[in-house]
Design a protein around this motif. Structure first.
Motif, PDB file in Angstrom:
ATOM      1  N   GLU A  48      39.198  52.403  41.704  1.00 52.74           N
ATOM      2  CA  GLU A  48      40.310  51.665  41.102  1.00 52.74           C
ATOM      3  C   GLU A  48      39.921  51.217  39.709  1.00 52.74           C
ATOM      4  O   GLU A  48      38.733  51.176  39.361  1.00 52.74           O
ATOM      5  N   PRO A  49      40.907  50.882  38.860  1.00 56.32           N
ATOM      6  CA  PRO A  49      40.600  50.466  37.495  1.00 56.32           C
ATOM      7  C   PRO A  49      39.646  49.269  37.484  1.00 56.32           C
ATOM      8  O   PRO A  49      39.790  48.348  38.300  1.00 56.32           O
ATOM      9  N   PRO A  50      38.666  49.254  36.577  1.00 57.62           N
ATOM     10  CA  PRO A  50      37.631  48.208  36.625  1.00 57.62           C
ATOM     11  C   PRO A  50      38.137  46.795  36.400  1.00 57.62           C
ATOM     12  O   PRO A  50      37.675  45.857  37.062  1.00 57.62           O
ATOM     13  N   LEU A  51      39.077  46.594  35.473  1.00 59.76           N
ATOM     14  CA  LEU A  51      39.601  45.245  35.269  1.00 59.76           C
ATOM     15  C   LEU A  51      40.345  44.768  36.506  1.00 59.76           C
ATOM     16  O   LEU A  51      40.236  43.598  36.911  1.00 59.76           O
ATOM     17  N   THR A  52      41.081  45.671  37.121  1.00 60.60           N
ATOM     18  CA  THR A  52      41.805  45.345  38.353  1.00 60.60           C
ATOM     19  C   THR A  52      40.821  44.986  39.461  1.00 60.60           C
ATOM     20  O   THR A  52      41.012  43.995  40.186  1.00 60.60           O
ATOM     21  N   ALA A  53      39.751  45.756  39.572  1.00 57.72           N
ATOM     22  CA  ALA A  53      38.762  45.515  40.625  1.00 57.72           C
ATOM     23  C   ALA A  53      38.075  44.170  40.435  1.00 57.72           C
ATOM     24  O   ALA A  53      37.907  43.403  41.408  1.00 57.72           O
ATOM     25  N   MET A  54      37.672  43.850  39.215  1.00 53.79           N
ATOM     26  CA  MET A  54      36.969  42.593  38.972  1.00 53.79           C
ATOM     27  C   MET A  54      37.907  41.395  39.085  1.00 53.79           C
ATOM     28  O   MET A  54      37.503  40.317  39.545  1.00 53.79           O
ATOM     29  N   ASP A  55      39.167  41.567  38.701  1.00 56.09           N
ATOM     30  CA  ASP A  55      40.148  40.496  38.857  1.00 56.09           C
ATOM     31  C   ASP A  55      40.359  40.180  40.326  1.00 56.09           C
ATOM     32  O   ASP A  55      40.419  39.011  40.738  1.00 56.09           O
ATOM     33  N   ARG A  56      40.436  41.210  41.129  1.00 57.88           N
ATOM     34  CA  ARG A  56      40.616  41.008  42.573  1.00 57.88           C
ATOM     35  C   ARG A  56      39.389  40.331  43.190  1.00 57.88           C
ATOM     36  O   ARG A  56      39.523  39.461  44.065  1.00 57.88           O
ATOM     37  N   LYS A  57      38.209  40.698  42.732  1.00 57.11           N
ATOM     38  CA  LYS A  57      36.974  40.184  43.332  1.00 57.11           C
ATOM     39  C   LYS A  57      36.655  38.756  42.879  1.00 57.11           C
ATOM     40  O   LYS A  57      36.192  37.930  43.671  1.00 57.11           O
ATOM     41  N   PHE A  58      36.926  38.454  41.602  1.00 56.03           N
ATOM     42  CA  PHE A  58      36.500  37.165  41.046  1.00 56.03           C
ATOM     43  C   PHE A  58      37.658  36.312  40.533  1.00 56.03           C
ATOM     44  O   PHE A  58      37.428  35.308  39.853  1.00 56.03           O
ATOM     45  N   GLY A  59      38.878  36.697  40.818  1.00 63.80           N
ATOM     46  CA  GLY A  59      40.017  35.884  40.428  1.00 63.80           C
ATOM     47  C   GLY A  59      40.167  35.701  38.929  1.00 63.80           C
ATOM     48  O   GLY A  59      40.567  34.627  38.468  1.00 63.80           O
ATOM     49  N   GLY A  60      39.863  36.722  38.159  1.00 65.33           N
ATOM     50  CA  GLY A  60      40.026  36.662  36.715  1.00 65.33           C
ATOM     51  C   GLY A  60      38.884  36.004  35.975  1.00 65.33           C
ATOM     52  O   GLY A  60      38.919  35.923  34.743  1.00 65.33           O
ATOM     53  N   ARG A  61      37.850  35.562  36.677  1.00 60.42           N
ATOM     54  CA  ARG A  61      36.756  34.828  36.024  1.00 60.42           C
ATOM     55  C   ARG A  61      35.635  35.737  35.522  1.00 60.42           C
ATOM     56  O   ARG A  61      34.774  35.286  34.781  1.00 60.42           O
ATOM     57  N   PHE A  62      35.621  36.998  35.943  1.00 61.30           N
ATOM     58  CA  PHE A  62      34.597  37.897  35.422  1.00 61.30           C
ATOM     59  C   PHE A  62      34.815  38.066  33.923  1.00 61.30           C
ATOM     60  O   PHE A  62      35.950  38.118  33.450  1.00 61.30           O
ATOM     61  N   TYR A  63      33.737  38.170  33.153  1.00 56.60           N
ATOM     62  CA  TYR A  63      33.874  38.116  31.697  1.00 56.60           C
ATOM     63  C   TYR A  63      34.716  39.257  31.143  1.00 56.60           C
ATOM     64  O   TYR A  63      35.372  39.101  30.102  1.00 56.60           O
ATOM     65  N   TRP A  64      34.742  40.432  31.803  1.00 55.79           N
ATOM     66  CA  TRP A  64      35.616  41.510  31.333  1.00 55.79           C
ATOM     67  C   TRP A  64      37.065  41.037  31.293  1.00 55.79           C
ATOM     68  O   TRP A  64      37.804  41.335  30.350  1.00 55.79           O
ATOM     69  N   ASN A  65      37.498  40.345  32.346  1.00 56.53           N
ATOM     70  CA  ASN A  65      38.882  39.873  32.417  1.00 56.53           C
ATOM     71  C   ASN A  65      39.153  38.790  31.382  1.00 56.53           C
ATOM     72  O   ASN A  65      40.246  38.727  30.796  1.00 56.53           O
ATOM     73  N   TYR A  66      38.161  37.943  31.140  1.00 58.84           N
ATOM     74  CA  TYR A  66      38.296  36.925  30.103  1.00 58.84           C
ATOM     75  C   TYR A  66      38.452  37.582  28.734  1.00 58.84           C
ATOM     76  O   TYR A  66      39.309  37.198  27.934  1.00 58.84           O
ATOM     77  N   PHE A  67      37.657  38.602  28.468  1.00 59.33           N
ATOM     78  CA  PHE A  67      37.744  39.307  27.188  1.00 59.33           C
ATOM     79  C   PHE A  67      39.085  40.025  27.031  1.00 59.33           C
ATOM     80  O   PHE A  67      39.521  40.283  25.906  1.00 59.33           O
ATOM     81  N   ASP A  68      39.719  40.365  28.123  1.00 59.03           N
ATOM     82  CA  ASP A  68      40.977  41.114  28.072  1.00 59.03           C
ATOM     83  C   ASP A  68      42.152  40.242  27.644  1.00 59.03           C
ATOM     84  O   ASP A  68      43.215  40.766  27.304  1.00 59.03           O
ATOM     85  N   ARG A  69      41.993  38.940  27.636  1.00 62.15           N
ATOM     86  CA  ARG A  69      43.088  38.025  27.255  1.00 62.15           C
ATOM     87  C   ARG A  69      43.207  38.009  25.730  1.00 62.15           C
ATOM     88  O   ARG A  69      42.287  37.594  25.029  1.00 62.15           O
ATOM     89  N   PRO A  70      44.324  38.478  25.186  1.00 61.98           N
ATOM     90  CA  PRO A  70      44.438  38.637  23.722  1.00 61.98           C
ATOM     91  C   PRO A  70      44.166  37.333  22.972  1.00 61.98           C
ATOM     92  O   PRO A  70      44.775  36.296  23.250  1.00 61.98           O
TER      93      PRO A  70
END
Length: 320
Positions: free
Chosen positions: A132-154
């Motif tokens: 599955e897409p990595p941002l989607t996978a990390m968001d599901r696992k860590f509720g948006g707190r993984f740093y990739w997801n944080y960096f994705d916020r414009p």
């Protein structure tokens, strides 16, 4: 001493540092870095008979930084390496990458094996596309707190990191170093979404011997225009997953070397320890077992230059 110039590549201009003569070795830095992260490799590789070139990759340092987020996909980044090799008058090269530079190196070998004599990755292991897409996978696992997801916020990490560039970089380099973590530590780089990532990062009073105040000055200058270009690489993680569907389960076939530190958080990411353990079976082209550096953190070639240089020279000379 490395010489510097600008090179037209893939529709943009890249700043490159260059030293030596012989077969071409392209060194690809990671985040948040620049060509300067390879300062300890130029002399030894040039002395070993190689032409060493390290660019500021797109979005970094003195190189161009396109405004379009979509201009930072893995295909653009591989295209820059291919274009750089040709612009330097070569048809093939050895490609070495650290951190984000490692996926670029691995994918260059995967997508253009005809141009890659051999490939080495530091910190980040070879790419095997997940289910599955990595941002989607990390968001599901860590509720948006993984740093990739944080960096994705414009604009969010851009603003946090840009408020005090020197302090941001000082904290990052301490946080990622071997001195900041114990061997086998399994913690994940999670972010307080209200306070930001830097809020709880220690600010060291003294820098490590391998990263001087002068090094910090040079890196701070390279981020004088902000972090957005560099962060845009992360904002393409899911798009990269879509773009590489045709290479599902395809291994890198060129001779390969993987080096990592046992105190680096990246090899402890979810699923990565299992991948590293299985690499010899997954990649017949692997030159030898993955090289683990005891006591080394994330900044592999800076923290342990002598061991990295020795491994690179031995590997590159073994792959004519």
């Amino acid at each position: 001493m490395a010489e510097h110039r600008m090179v037209d590549v893939n529709g943009i201009r890249l700043h490159v540092a260059e030293q030596g003569a012989g077969p071409l070795v392209v060194l690809l830095h990671g985040f948040p870095e620049s060509w300067h992260s390879w300062r300890h490799q130029f002399g030894p590789l040039a002395d070993a008979g190689f032409r060493v070139v390290a660019p500021d990759q797109r979005g970094y340092g003195r190189s161009d930084r396109p405004d379009d987020v979509g201009a930072y996909t893995i295909l653009h980044l591989v295209g820059d390496v291919v274009g750089l090799i040709h612009a330097l008058g070569e048809e093939k090269a050895y490609v070495v990458g650290h951190d984000w530079g490692a996926p670029v190196a691995w994918h260059t070998a995967l997508l253009r094996p005809d141009m890659v004599l051999a490939v080495a990755g530091l910190s980040v292991p070879p790419p095997f596309r997940g289910p599955e897409p990595p941002l989607t996978a990390m968001d599901r696992k860590f509720g948006g707190r993984f740093y990739w997801n944080y960096f994705d916020r414009p604009g969010v990490a851009d603003a946090e990191f840009g408020r005090d560039v020197r302090t941001t970089l000082r904290k990052f380099f301490h946080f990622g170093s071997g001195a900041a973590h114990s061997s086998g530590e399994a913690g994940q780089p999670l972010v307080d979404l209200e306070r930001g990532w830097l809020a709880d990062m220690p600010d060291p009073e003294v820098l490590p011997a391998w990263f001087t105040e002068e090094d910090l000055d040079a890196l701070t200058e390279s981020f004088s225009q902000g972090f957005t270009g560099a962060l845009n690489w992360y904002r393409n993680l899911d798009r990269n997953w879509e773009l590489t569907a045709a290479w599902q389960d395809a291994p890198v076939t060129r001779p390969a070397l993987y080096v990592y530190g046992d105190r680096d958080l990246v090899p402890a990411f979810p699923g990565t320890p299992e991948l590293i353990a299985n690499l010899p079976a997954l990649m017949p082209s692997l030159w030898r077992e993955p090289l683990e550096l005891p006591g080394c953190g994330h900044w592999t070639q800076q923290e342990r230059p002598d061991e990295v240089n020795a491994a690179l020279v031995e590997f590159l000379k073994a792959c004519p």
